[in-house]
Write a protein that holds these residues in place. Sequence first.
Motif, PDB file in Angstrom:
ATOM      1  N   VAL A 180       0.829  -1.287  -0.133  1.00 54.82           N
ATOM      2  CA  VAL A 180      -0.311   0.005   0.004  1.00 54.82           C
ATOM      3  C   VAL A 180       0.961   1.239   0.075  1.00 54.82           C
ATOM      4  N   SER A 181       1.989   1.265   0.783  1.00 54.11           N
ATOM      5  CA  SER A 181       2.950   2.465   0.973  1.00 54.11           C
ATOM      6  C   SER A 181       3.475   2.457  -0.314  1.00 54.11           C
ATOM      7  N   ASN A 182       3.904   1.857  -1.114  1.00 55.73           N
ATOM      8  CA  ASN A 182       4.550   1.801  -2.459  1.00 55.73           C
ATOM      9  C   ASN A 182       3.453   2.320  -3.504  1.00 55.73           C
ATOM     10  N   VAL A 183       2.308   2.060  -3.559  1.00 52.72           N
ATOM     11  CA  VAL A 183       1.101   2.681  -4.504  1.00 52.72           C
ATOM     12  C   VAL A 183       0.931   4.217  -4.061  1.00 52.72           C
ATOM     13  N   TYR A 184       1.149   4.169  -2.726  1.00 56.46           N
ATOM     14  CA  TYR A 184       0.822   5.756  -2.399  1.00 56.46           C
ATOM     15  C   TYR A 184       1.904   6.646  -2.669  1.00 56.46           C
ATOM     16  N   VAL A 185       3.047   6.084  -2.700  1.00 53.73           N
ATOM     17  CA  VAL A 185       4.195   6.869  -3.518  1.00 53.73           C
ATOM     18  C   VAL A 185       4.016   7.000  -5.019  1.00 53.73           C
ATOM     19  N   GLU A 186       3.743   6.091  -5.465  1.00 52.05           N
ATOM     20  CA  GLU A 186       3.386   5.922  -7.254  1.00 52.05           C
ATOM     21  C   GLU A 186       2.490   7.204  -7.259  1.00 52.05           C
ATOM     22  N   MET A 187       1.611   7.192  -6.761  1.00 46.11           N
ATOM     23  CA  MET A 187       0.393   8.211  -6.772  1.00 46.11           C
ATOM     24  C   MET A 187       0.477   9.488  -6.552  1.00 46.11           C
ATOM     25  N   ARG A 188       1.484   9.546  -5.399  1.00 43.92           N
ATOM     26  CA  ARG A 188       2.186  10.799  -4.928  1.00 43.92           C
ATOM     27  C   ARG A 188       2.823  11.397  -6.071  1.00 43.92           C
ATOM     28  N   HIS A 199      10.922   9.700  -6.744  1.00 44.94           N
ATOM     29  CA  HIS A 199      10.908   9.015  -5.726  1.00 44.94           C
ATOM     30  C   HIS A 199      11.937   8.779  -4.680  1.00 44.94           C
ATOM     31  N   LYS A 200      13.169   9.245  -5.066  1.00 48.55           N
ATOM     32  CA  LYS A 200      14.152   9.491  -4.326  1.00 48.55           C
ATOM     33  C   LYS A 200      14.054  10.650  -3.394  1.00 48.55           C
ATOM     34  N   GLU A 201      13.309  11.582  -3.678  1.00 50.26           N
ATOM     35  CA  GLU A 201      13.025  12.780  -2.856  1.00 50.26           C
ATOM     36  C   GLU A 201      12.367  12.470  -1.603  1.00 50.26           C
ATOM     37  N   PHE A 202      11.781  11.263  -1.446  1.00 47.43           N
ATOM     38  CA  PHE A 202      10.724  11.099  -0.444  1.00 47.43           C
ATOM     39  C   PHE A 202      11.961  10.732   0.843  1.00 47.43           C
ATOM     40  N   ASP A 203      11.286  11.157   2.041  1.00 42.52           N
ATOM     41  CA  ASP A 203      12.100  10.656   3.208  1.00 42.52           C
ATOM     42  C   ASP A 203      11.664   9.273   3.250  1.00 42.52           C
ATOM     43  N   LYS A 204      12.525   8.538   4.314  1.00 45.70           N
ATOM     44  CA  LYS A 204      12.292   7.327   4.612  1.00 45.70           C
ATOM     45  C   LYS A 204      10.943   6.671   4.875  1.00 45.70           C
ATOM     46  N   LEU A 205      10.509   7.728   5.766  1.00 44.01           N
ATOM     47  CA  LEU A 205       9.237   7.245   6.768  1.00 44.01           C
ATOM     48  C   LEU A 205       7.966   7.957   5.963  1.00 44.01           C
ATOM     49  N   GLU A 206       8.239   8.790   4.901  1.00 41.59           N
ATOM     50  CA  GLU A 206       7.271   9.748   4.267  1.00 41.59           C
ATOM     51  C   GLU A 206       6.281   8.799   3.615  1.00 41.59           C
ATOM     52  N   LYS A 207       6.722   7.824   3.042  1.00 43.21           N
ATOM     53  CA  LYS A 207       5.728   6.994   2.271  1.00 43.21           C
ATOM     54  C   LYS A 207       4.739   6.256   3.504  1.00 43.21           C
ATOM     55  N   TYR A 208       4.779   6.341   4.643  1.00 38.80           N
ATOM     56  CA  TYR A 208       3.966   5.770   5.586  1.00 38.80           C
ATOM     57  C   TYR A 208       2.946   6.755   6.272  1.00 38.80           C
ATOM     58  N   GLU A 209       3.138   8.029   5.580  1.00 39.77           N
ATOM     59  CA  GLU A 209       2.376   8.918   6.264  1.00 39.77           C
ATOM     60  C   GLU A 209       0.826   8.560   6.002  1.00 39.77           C
ATOM     61  N   TRP A 210       0.270   8.113   5.099  1.00 36.02           N
ATOM     62  CA  TRP A 210      -1.057   7.577   4.754  1.00 36.02           C
ATOM     63  C   TRP A 210      -1.752   6.881   6.121  1.00 36.02           C
ATOM     64  N   LEU A 211      -0.799   6.357   6.852  1.00 35.12           N
ATOM     65  CA  LEU A 211      -1.126   5.391   7.791  1.00 35.12           C
ATOM     66  C   LEU A 211      -1.831   6.361   9.182  1.00 35.12           C
ATOM     67  N   SER A 212      -1.578   7.607   9.082  1.00 30.97           N
ATOM     68  CA  SER A 212      -1.988   8.795   9.963  1.00 30.97           C
ATOM     69  C   SER A 212      -3.272   9.250   9.572  1.00 30.97           C
ATOM     70  N   ASN A 213      -3.550   9.145   8.252  1.00 28.66           N
ATOM     71  CA  ASN A 213      -4.850   9.918   8.086  1.00 28.66           C
ATOM     72  C   ASN A 213      -6.113   9.017   7.912  1.00 28.66           C
ATOM     73  N   SER A 214      -6.785   9.449   9.231  1.00 29.56           N
ATOM     74  CA  SER A 214      -7.978   8.624   9.671  1.00 29.56           C
ATOM     75  C   SER A 214      -9.122   8.908   8.711  1.00 29.56           C
ATOM     76  N   HIS A 215      -9.105   9.875   7.907  1.00 26.50           N
ATOM     77  CA  HIS A 215     -10.178  10.031   6.870  1.00 26.50           C
ATOM     78  C   HIS A 215      -9.990   9.081   5.644  1.00 26.50           C
ATOM     79  N   TYR A 216      -9.207   8.539   5.656  1.00 32.43           N
ATOM     80  CA  TYR A 216      -9.138   7.410   4.819  1.00 32.43           C
ATOM     81  C   TYR A 216     -10.266   6.271   4.921  1.00 32.43           C
ATOM     82  N   PHE A 217     -10.614   6.265   6.228  1.00 32.90           N
ATOM     83  CA  PHE A 217     -11.529   5.102   6.726  1.00 32.90           C
ATOM     84  C   PHE A 217     -12.881   5.617   7.119  1.00 32.90           C
ATOM     85  N   SER A 218     -13.454   6.861   6.441  1.00 28.59           N
ATOM     86  CA  SER A 218     -14.659   7.399   6.771  1.00 28.59           C
ATOM     87  C   SER A 218     -15.147   7.923   5.394  1.00 28.59           C
ATOM     88  N   HIS A 219     -15.697   7.096   4.647  1.00 34.06           N
ATOM     89  CA  HIS A 219     -16.791   7.416   3.432  1.00 34.06           C
ATOM     90  C   HIS A 219     -16.132   8.478   2.607  1.00 34.06           C
TER      91      HIS A 219
END
Length: 232
Positions: A102-110, A118-138
Amino acid sequence: NMLTLAHEFGHAVQHVVTDKKQPFQTTNLPHFLVEVPSITSEVVMFKYLYSKAKSIDQKLLYLDDFISAFYGKVYSACLNAKFELYLRDSVRQDIPLDVETVSNVYVEMRNEYLKVDHKEFDKLEKYEWLSNSHYFSHYYNYEYTIAMIVATAFAKGIYEGNKETLDNFYKFMETGYSKYGLDNLKECGIDLMDDKVYNDAFSFFEEVVNDFCTLCEEKQKQNQKVDDKEKD
């Protein structure tokens, strides 16, 4: 942060208004319009703070805040909505998902949206989607996009003292969920099926960006004068 206070105050006002005008079952706004009152209040506050700014630094601060807000609520929110669609489609099709996939797909879309390597991303930046609670709210993310587009139209008239716009804004909130959202907005002077409302919003954003660039040049000239004076 005054913009955050204004945002949440907009939600509060909406609930007070609809509680007085609607029965319990139609008190809330349609889900895709629920952020309109809050972001309208936020944009009005931005315009007020900017008008009262006493220095270039203050003006740049407020402009930067608004640019970030518009970018996040329009461009980033569209990306987030597309990413959420991928998540939900995958679940519906019983496609196995794990954090790395899922994180790799997020990076591709971003990368597609932001046009960055892709190299410009911070190592942890691709996991930022995990902190977005709105993904799970319709599909909540795209609501910010719609709200920012509508809010720029409402806020401009409200700030300029247009009583008709202010009345329409209250009418919009008072209606709650008693009418279909698009019809409610149209009766209040904003037709989301008309390109004009989108063109006006992006024109407003362009004006803000241009003001920011102009002030940056002025600030650079000021700094240069200070540097030259110190050298002398």
